[in-house]
Design a protein around this motif. Structure first.
Motif, short mmCIF file in Angstrom:
data_model
loop_
_atom_site.label_atom_id
_atom_site.label_comp_id
_atom_site.label_asym_id
_atom_site.label_seq_id
_atom_site.Cartn_x
_atom_site.Cartn_y
_atom_site.Cartn_z
N ALA A 42 108.32 -45.75 11.37
CA ALA A 42 107.22 -45.93 10.43
C ALA A 42 106.81 -44.56 9.89
N SER A 43 107.01 -44.35 8.60
CA SER A 43 106.79 -43.02 8.02
C SER A 43 105.73 -43.04 6.93
N ASN A 44 105.00 -41.92 6.82
CA ASN A 44 104.19 -41.72 5.61
C ASN A 44 105.16 -41.59 4.43
N HIS A 45 104.65 -41.67 3.23
CA HIS A 45 105.56 -41.67 2.08
C HIS A 45 104.99 -40.79 0.97
N LEU A 46 105.55 -39.60 0.86
CA LEU A 46 105.06 -38.61 -0.08
C LEU A 46 105.95 -38.44 -1.30
N SER A 47 107.23 -38.75 -1.14
CA SER A 47 108.18 -38.42 -2.19
C SER A 47 109.42 -39.30 -2.11
N PHE A 48 110.11 -39.41 -3.23
CA PHE A 48 111.42 -40.04 -3.29
C PHE A 48 112.35 -39.45 -2.23
N SER A 127 102.41 -42.22 -1.77
CA SER A 127 101.03 -41.78 -1.97
C SER A 127 100.94 -41.05 -3.31
N PRO A 128 99.96 -41.38 -4.14
CA PRO A 128 99.84 -40.71 -5.44
C PRO A 128 99.27 -39.30 -5.36
N ASP A 129 98.71 -38.94 -4.19
CA ASP A 129 97.99 -37.67 -4.11
C ASP A 129 98.09 -36.98 -2.75
N GLY A 130 99.03 -37.37 -1.91
CA GLY A 130 99.20 -36.73 -0.61
C GLY A 130 98.29 -37.26 0.48
N VAL A 131 97.43 -38.24 0.14
CA VAL A 131 96.52 -38.85 1.11
C VAL A 131 97.26 -40.00 1.81
N LEU A 132 96.92 -40.25 3.08
CA LEU A 132 97.47 -41.39 3.82
C LEU A 132 96.60 -42.61 3.54
N TYR A 133 97.23 -43.73 3.14
CA TYR A 133 96.47 -44.91 2.77
C TYR A 133 96.68 -46.06 3.76
N ARG A 134 95.89 -47.09 3.58
CA ARG A 134 95.90 -48.26 4.45
C ARG A 134 97.29 -48.89 4.53
N GLY A 135 97.68 -49.31 5.71
CA GLY A 135 99.00 -49.89 5.90
C GLY A 135 99.05 -51.37 5.58
N ARG A 136 100.20 -51.81 5.11
CA ARG A 136 100.47 -53.23 4.89
C ARG A 136 100.95 -53.85 6.20
N THR A 137 100.58 -55.11 6.45
CA THR A 137 100.83 -55.70 7.77
C THR A 137 102.26 -56.20 7.98
N GLY A 138 103.12 -56.09 6.98
CA GLY A 138 104.50 -56.53 7.16
C GLY A 138 105.19 -55.80 8.30
N ILE A 139 104.86 -54.53 8.48
CA ILE A 139 105.49 -53.77 9.56
C ILE A 139 105.11 -54.33 10.92
N ALA A 140 103.87 -54.77 11.06
CA ALA A 140 103.43 -55.34 12.33
C ALA A 140 104.16 -56.65 12.62
N ARG A 141 104.30 -57.46 11.60
CA ARG A 141 105.00 -58.73 11.80
C ARG A 141 106.44 -58.51 12.20
N MET A 142 107.12 -57.54 11.59
CA MET A 142 108.50 -57.24 11.97
C MET A 142 108.57 -56.76 13.41
N VAL A 219 91.97 -47.69 1.79
CA VAL A 219 92.29 -48.56 0.67
C VAL A 219 93.80 -48.51 0.50
N TYR A 220 94.36 -49.47 -0.22
CA TYR A 220 95.79 -49.48 -0.43
C TYR A 220 96.19 -48.45 -1.50
N ALA A 221 97.31 -47.79 -1.28
CA ALA A 221 97.79 -46.80 -2.25
C ALA A 221 98.04 -47.44 -3.61
N SER A 222 98.51 -48.67 -3.62
CA SER A 222 98.77 -49.35 -4.89
C SER A 222 97.48 -49.54 -5.69
#
Length: 250
Positions: A42-48, A127-142, A219-222
């Motif tokens: 499970a990783s943060n996501h800053l860049s392509f 992340s649009p600005d380098g901030v860590l945002y709220r996680g989506r629960t799909g990872i927990a279900r997996m 809040v969600y990054a989206s």
């Protein structure tokens, strides 16, 4: 077999040596990645570039779920992008929601069912600005359905190397910090409880925030991406500690 050979060729002959020589990536905590068996990274996501450097710096193959647009481009650029993503072990998913989300979940479970490593970005988008945002629960279900540990991973300076919208990377040394695996076996059989899924997801985000010391917004990054630029600084901030799973407040 053909796919495995192509992956090996791209990682160790074509892409890997060049990227390591130019960007000199560093890794802390590599020992936390299981030597065998299935696990979720499970990783943060800053860049392509995140999906490039994490698989590059690990001995085991990592499959990431990547948006399907990367596999459907036209012309030479589209062909090269498709070749690259297939060669680095990434799997196309449809992010439109509904049945597509269920299909993405099943794709991830197939990877874990083979005993492989699956890379996931819990935030759901960069992340649009380098901030860590709220996680989506799909990872927990997996994690609960596959009964696998979740290994928190923090990418460092990949956003400086290749910010959103930039076509050519800057020569910046990037890093990876890997934390101890998180065990959620105490929630076995509760993968359909939405409060449990939120609690597990929040625990993952806490681990990422502590590991990388990123600023956090609950809040969600989206959602932030869809705001006007002038409104983004007004997004609410919060301590990322998860609420009790059964409070019923979410």
């Amino acid at each position: 077999m053909r796919s495995a050979v192509f992956y090996w060729f791209m990682k160790y002959i074509v892409i890997g040596p060049v990227l390591k020589a130019v960007f000199r990536p560093w890794v802390v905590g590599r020992e936390h990645v299981p030597a065998s068996g299935a696990a979720i990274l499970a990783s943060n996501h800053l860049s392509f570039a995140d999906s490039i450097f994490l698989p590059l710096m690990l001995d085991r193959r990592v499959s990431f779920l990547a948006k399907s647009e990367y596999f459907t481009g036209k012309g030479i650029k589209g062909w090269l992008t498709r070749l690259f993503f297939k060669g680095t072990g990434q799997l196309p998913i449809d992010r439109s929601g509904g049945k597509a989300s269920e299909a993405s979940l099943n794709t991830g479970l197939e990877v874990l069912g083979r005993g492989d490593l699956l890379g996931i970005y819990p935030e759901g988008t960069r992340s649009p600005d380098g901030v860590l945002y709220r996680g989506r629960t799909g990872i927990a279900r997996m994690a609960l359905e596959a009964k696998v540990p979740v290994v928190p991973v923090v990418m460092v300076d990949t956003d400086t190397m290749m910010p959103i919208g930039q076509k050519l990377p800057r020569i910046v040394r990037v890093g990876i910090v890997i934390g101890p695996p998180l065990d959620f076996s105490r929630y076995e059989g509760m993968e359909n409880d939405r409060y449990i899924l939120r609690s597990v997801t929040d625990e993952i985000m806490v681990a990422l925030q502590r590991l990388g010391q990123q600023r956090y917004r609950d809040v969600y990054a989206s959602t932030v991406k869809n705001q006007r630029p002038a409104d983004r600084d007004g997004a609410p901030e919060a301590d990322p500690r998860p609420e009790p799973a059964a409070t019923g407040t979410r």
